[in-house]
Design a protein around this motif. Sequence first.
Motif, PDB file in Angstrom:
ATOM      1  N   UNK A 142       0.919  -1.268  -0.230  1.00  0.00           N
ATOM      2  CA  UNK A 142      -0.146  -0.001  -0.020  1.00  0.00           C
ATOM      3  C   UNK A 142       0.905   1.275   0.235  1.00  0.00           C
ATOM      4  N   UNK A 143       2.146   1.205   0.888  1.00  0.00           N
ATOM      5  CA  UNK A 143       2.945   2.301   0.759  1.00  0.00           C
ATOM      6  C   UNK A 143       3.247   2.601  -0.678  1.00  0.00           C
ATOM      7  N   UNK A 144       3.966   1.717  -1.383  1.00  0.00           N
ATOM      8  CA  UNK A 144       4.433   1.742  -2.624  1.00  0.00           C
ATOM      9  C   UNK A 144       3.282   2.285  -3.634  1.00  0.00           C
ATOM     10  N   UNK A 145       2.177   1.943  -3.175  1.00  0.00           N
ATOM     11  CA  UNK A 145       1.070   2.582  -4.408  1.00  0.00           C
ATOM     12  C   UNK A 145       1.109   3.972  -4.194  1.00  0.00           C
ATOM     13  N   UNK A 146       1.362   4.598  -3.097  1.00  0.00           N
ATOM     14  CA  UNK A 146       1.437   6.086  -2.711  1.00  0.00           C
ATOM     15  C   UNK A 146       0.386   6.215  -1.492  1.00  0.00           C
ATOM     16  N   UNK A 147      -0.141   5.396  -0.904  1.00  0.00           N
ATOM     17  CA  UNK A 147      -1.051   5.650   0.077  1.00  0.00           C
ATOM     18  C   UNK A 147      -0.196   5.785   1.629  1.00  0.00           C
ATOM     19  N   UNK A 148      -0.981   6.805   2.382  1.00  0.00           N
ATOM     20  CA  UNK A 148      -0.558   6.976   3.740  1.00  0.00           C
ATOM     21  C   UNK A 148      -1.064   5.684   4.546  1.00  0.00           C
ATOM     22  N   UNK A 149      -0.293   5.080   5.148  1.00  0.00           N
ATOM     23  CA  UNK A 149      -0.874   3.787   5.882  1.00  0.00           C
ATOM     24  C   UNK A 149      -0.573   3.942   7.414  1.00  0.00           C
TER      25      UNK A 149
END
Length: 241
Positions: A142-149
């Motif tokens: 999810x982080x690699x997608x560009x989300x704040x996790x």
Amino acid sequence: MLEDARIIQNVEIAKDVYKMELETNICKEAKAGQFIEITVPGFFLRRPISIHEIKEHSIVIIYKVLGQGTKEMTTLDGTLNIFGPLGNGFPIEEKEEVLCIGGGVGLPPLYETAKQYLQQGTKVQVVVGANDEASLFLIDEFKELGCDVYVATMDGSKGSKGTVLEAIKDNHIETDSILACGPLPMLKALNEKYTKGYISLEARMACGMGACMGCVVKDQEGHSLRVCKDGPVFEIGKVAL
């Protein structure tokens, strides 16, 4: 669509959690939040599993070993008979930001949902809940997608201690539109807190098409809804949880 899909990979990504990629024409029709029905050789009933990611020539599913059927799935290679895509997925709406909330194996269908929101320029925050750090997965993806996790674990071994609501509170997340999938107690709590967004329900689905009536829930007026056909994604507040 019923077909024998070719298994491209079937690997363990966390304790008792596996990722399987299937080469299939279903990818041309699938939408974020939908599911497929899988026939495990030697077992009579098909198993419903959410679509985790949609690629150009394949789909990816993530499943957890919970019984003999899913245990058998970990050994599979070659081809797998699948049926789908089924159900109603998450609407991809025009929004400035959304909050995806996933608990346990409810997290996988939110990945494709987040990806599609990011592609249209929407800010995506993701809150992940699990029992402990060892049960967490997909965080880096999810982080690699560009989300704040953000993370919550019940034992406090990673992130906020407690439920996803604790992580939302601790990190001062004010987004009022949510997309959620996970265990029923989590969805009940979110249903009480939020009025905008969608939740995806998990249920035992024998047929996947609404014929057997084995996954019926009630709306707020007491009318019957089939999770497989009318859902699994419902507008928040519609279903009596």
